[in-house]
Scaffold this motif. Structure first.
Motif, PDB file in Angstrom:
ATOM      1  N   ALA A 102     -32.435 -12.010 -78.335  1.00 47.82           N
ATOM      2  CA  ALA A 102     -31.728 -10.754 -78.622  1.00 47.82           C
ATOM      3  C   ALA A 102     -30.405 -10.726 -77.847  1.00 47.82           C
ATOM      4  O   ALA A 102     -30.339 -11.228 -76.717  1.00 47.82           O
ATOM      5  N   PRO A 103     -29.358 -10.164 -78.448  1.00 50.36           N
ATOM      6  CA  PRO A 103     -28.066 -10.098 -77.757  1.00 50.36           C
ATOM      7  C   PRO A 103     -28.183  -9.389 -76.402  1.00 50.36           C
ATOM      8  O   PRO A 103     -28.742  -8.299 -76.299  1.00 50.36           O
ATOM      9  N   ALA A 104     -27.658 -10.039 -75.379  1.00 48.04           N
ATOM     10  CA  ALA A 104     -27.691  -9.485 -74.024  1.00 48.04           C
ATOM     11  C   ALA A 104     -26.720  -8.313 -73.913  1.00 48.04           C
ATOM     12  O   ALA A 104     -25.716  -8.252 -74.620  1.00 48.04           O
ATOM     13  N   PHE A 105     -27.056  -7.396 -73.022  1.00 49.11           N
ATOM     14  CA  PHE A 105     -26.136  -6.300 -72.728  1.00 49.11           C
ATOM     15  C   PHE A 105     -26.457  -5.707 -71.367  1.00 49.11           C
ATOM     16  O   PHE A 105     -27.564  -5.845 -70.852  1.00 49.11           O
ATOM     17  N   THR A 106     -25.453  -5.052 -70.809  1.00 48.52           N
ATOM     18  CA  THR A 106     -25.596  -4.230 -69.615  1.00 48.52           C
ATOM     19  C   THR A 106     -24.832  -2.954 -69.900  1.00 48.52           C
ATOM     20  O   THR A 106     -23.702  -2.996 -70.398  1.00 48.52           O
ATOM     21  N   THR A 107     -25.457  -1.824 -69.631  1.00 46.45           N
ATOM     22  CA  THR A 107     -24.821  -0.538 -69.883  1.00 46.45           C
ATOM     23  C   THR A 107     -25.374   0.488 -68.900  1.00 46.45           C
ATOM     24  O   THR A 107     -26.195   0.158 -68.045  1.00 46.45           O
ATOM     25  N   LEU A 108     -24.928   1.720 -69.034  1.00 48.54           N
ATOM     26  CA  LEU A 108     -25.391   2.790 -68.149  1.00 48.54           C
ATOM     27  C   LEU A 108     -26.537   3.564 -68.774  1.00 48.54           C
ATOM     28  O   LEU A 108     -26.538   3.830 -69.977  1.00 48.54           O
ATOM     29  N   ASP A 109     -27.491   3.955 -67.930  1.00 49.01           N
ATOM     30  CA  ASP A 109     -28.565   4.816 -68.401  1.00 49.01           C
ATOM     31  C   ASP A 109     -28.175   6.285 -68.199  1.00 49.01           C
ATOM     32  O   ASP A 109     -27.044   6.582 -67.800  1.00 49.01           O
ATOM     33  N   GLU A 110     -29.132   7.173 -68.454  1.00 55.82           N
ATOM     34  CA  GLU A 110     -28.871   8.611 -68.369  1.00 55.82           C
ATOM     35  C   GLU A 110     -28.493   9.072 -66.961  1.00 55.82           C
ATOM     36  O   GLU A 110     -27.876  10.121 -66.794  1.00 55.82           O
ATOM     37  N   ASN A 111     -28.802   8.255 -65.954  1.00 58.45           N
ATOM     38  CA  ASN A 111     -28.455   8.611 -64.568  1.00 58.45           C
ATOM     39  C   ASN A 111     -27.196   7.913 -64.070  1.00 58.45           C
ATOM     40  O   ASN A 111     -26.845   8.034 -62.903  1.00 58.45           O
ATOM     41  N   GLY A 112     -26.562   7.159 -64.956  1.00 63.21           N
ATOM     42  CA  GLY A 112     -25.352   6.443 -64.571  1.00 63.21           C
ATOM     43  C   GLY A 112     -25.633   5.117 -63.881  1.00 63.21           C
ATOM     44  O   GLY A 112     -24.721   4.495 -63.337  1.00 63.21           O
ATOM     45  N   ASN A 113     -26.894   4.653 -63.906  1.00 64.83           N
ATOM     46  CA  ASN A 113     -27.262   3.363 -63.314  1.00 64.83           C
ATOM     47  C   ASN A 113     -27.087   2.249 -64.331  1.00 64.83           C
ATOM     48  O   ASN A 113     -27.359   2.442 -65.515  1.00 64.83           O
ATOM     49  N   LYS A 114     -26.663   1.078 -63.852  1.00 63.54           N
ATOM     50  CA  LYS A 114     -26.524  -0.071 -64.742  1.00 63.54           C
ATOM     51  C   LYS A 114     -27.902  -0.601 -65.119  1.00 63.54           C
ATOM     52  O   LYS A 114     -28.774  -0.757 -64.266  1.00 63.54           O
ATOM     53  N   VAL A 115     -28.065  -0.863 -66.396  1.00 63.08           N
ATOM     54  CA  VAL A 115     -29.314  -1.391 -66.938  1.00 63.08           C
ATOM     55  C   VAL A 115     -28.950  -2.566 -67.843  1.00 63.08           C
ATOM     56  O   VAL A 115     -28.050  -2.461 -68.666  1.00 63.08           O
ATOM     57  N   ALA A 116     -29.678  -3.667 -67.669  1.00 60.52           N
ATOM     58  CA  ALA A 116     -29.466  -4.847 -68.507  1.00 60.52           C
ATOM     59  C   ALA A 116     -30.742  -5.138 -69.288  1.00 60.52           C
ATOM     60  O   ALA A 116     -31.846  -4.896 -68.792  1.00 60.52           O
ATOM     61  N   LEU A 117     -30.594  -5.658 -70.481  1.00 64.52           N
ATOM     62  CA  LEU A 117     -31.762  -6.016 -71.278  1.00 64.52           C
ATOM     63  C   LEU A 117     -32.650  -6.998 -70.518  1.00 64.52           C
ATOM     64  O   LEU A 117     -33.877  -6.893 -70.541  1.00 64.52           O
ATOM     65  N   LYS A 118     -32.036  -7.922 -69.799  1.00 60.47           N
ATOM     66  CA  LYS A 118     -32.818  -8.936 -69.069  1.00 60.47           C
ATOM     67  C   LYS A 118     -33.710  -8.322 -67.993  1.00 60.47           C
ATOM     68  O   LYS A 118     -34.673  -8.955 -67.549  1.00 60.47           O
ATOM     69  N   ASP A 119     -33.439  -7.086 -67.584  1.00 62.05           N
ATOM     70  CA  ASP A 119     -34.277  -6.396 -66.592  1.00 62.05           C
ATOM     71  C   ASP A 119     -35.709  -6.201 -67.092  1.00 62.05           C
ATOM     72  O   ASP A 119     -36.607  -5.931 -66.291  1.00 62.05           O
ATOM     73  N   PHE A 120     -35.907  -6.307 -68.393  1.00 56.23           N
ATOM     74  CA  PHE A 120     -37.205  -6.003 -69.000  1.00 56.23           C
ATOM     75  C   PHE A 120     -37.966  -7.252 -69.447  1.00 56.23           C
ATOM     76  O   PHE A 120     -38.954  -7.141 -70.166  1.00 56.23           O
ATOM     77  N   ARG A 121     -37.512  -8.436 -69.002  1.00 54.76           N
ATOM     78  CA  ARG A 121     -38.241  -9.663 -69.323  1.00 54.76           C
ATOM     79  C   ARG A 121     -39.662  -9.519 -68.790  1.00 54.76           C
ATOM     80  O   ARG A 121     -39.887  -8.951 -67.730  1.00 54.76           O
ATOM     81  N   GLY A 122     -40.605  -9.997 -69.546  1.00 53.76           N
ATOM     82  CA  GLY A 122     -42.008  -9.860 -69.165  1.00 53.76           C
ATOM     83  C   GLY A 122     -42.684  -8.686 -69.856  1.00 53.76           C
ATOM     84  O   GLY A 122     -43.890  -8.511 -69.758  1.00 53.76           O
ATOM     85  N   GLN A 123     -41.892  -7.879 -70.540  1.00 49.72           N
ATOM     86  CA  GLN A 123     -42.421  -6.759 -71.319  1.00 49.72           C
ATOM     87  C   GLN A 123     -41.855  -6.841 -72.728  1.00 49.72           C
ATOM     88  O   GLN A 123     -40.760  -7.349 -72.942  1.00 49.72           O
ATOM     89  N   THR A 124     -42.589  -6.295 -73.682  1.00 50.10           N
ATOM     90  CA  THR A 124     -42.052  -6.137 -75.025  1.00 50.10           C
ATOM     91  C   THR A 124     -41.131  -4.916 -74.977  1.00 50.10           C
ATOM     92  O   THR A 124     -41.461  -3.914 -74.353  1.00 50.10           O
TER      93      THR A 124
END
Length: 155
Positions: A10-32
């Motif tokens: 899946a295309p990688a990305f990093t963006t801001l969440d609702e709290n203004g924290n950076k979130v990357a798709l790769k942060d969720f490896r190990g989960q669907t």
């Protein structure tokens, strides 16, 4: 609008969440990951879809699934949406629609006779290794959560 291919990473990305924290798709490896794109926070259809996913969290947790909702809204509006509707999953901001472009969900739409560019309501399911395994683009907001669960359970 060219969408990523099933079976590819899946295309990688990093963006801001609702709290203004950076979130990357790769942060969720190990989960669907259920990555769902929606047009605008706090609108009727988007609220229905989000609240049904909220109410499905226990079932999704049992399947090791994390839900990420993504829209062109600013983090402050996403936080308001999350708080107003007690949403129990992460909302992501894509104000410049760069992520929507990567996923092929930004493009021409028609609403009440008016044509404009915007987010198409599409869901991507990404496996534990980051590979795209399913795309949902034909569903009703009221039953989206059921469609997601049925797919994940193999039904």
């Amino acid at each position: 609008m060219i969408r990523p291919s099933i079976g590819k990473v899946a295309p990688a990305f990093t963006t801001l969440d609702e709290n203004g924290n950076k979130v990357a798709l790769k942060d969720f490896r190990g989960q669907t990951v259920v990555l769902y794109f929606y047009p605008k926070a706090m609108t009727p259809g988007c609220t229905t879809q989000a609240c049904n996913l909220r109410d499905s969290k226990k079932e999704l947790d049992k399947l090791n699934v994390v839900t990420l909702g993504i829209s062109p809204d600013a983090p402050a509006r996403l936080l308001k949406f999350k708080e107003r509707d007690n949403l129990n999953f992460t909302l992501l901001s894509d104000e410049d629609h760069a992520i929507a472009d990567k996923y092929g969900v930004w493009g021409p739409k028609k609403f009440m006779g008016r044509e404009f560019d915007g987010i198409h309501r599409i869901t991507f399911i990404i496996d534990e290794k980051g590979k795209l395994i399913h795309i949902m683009d034909k569903f009703k907001t009221k039953t989206h959560h059921e469609d997601v669960l049925n797919y994940l359970k193999g039904e």
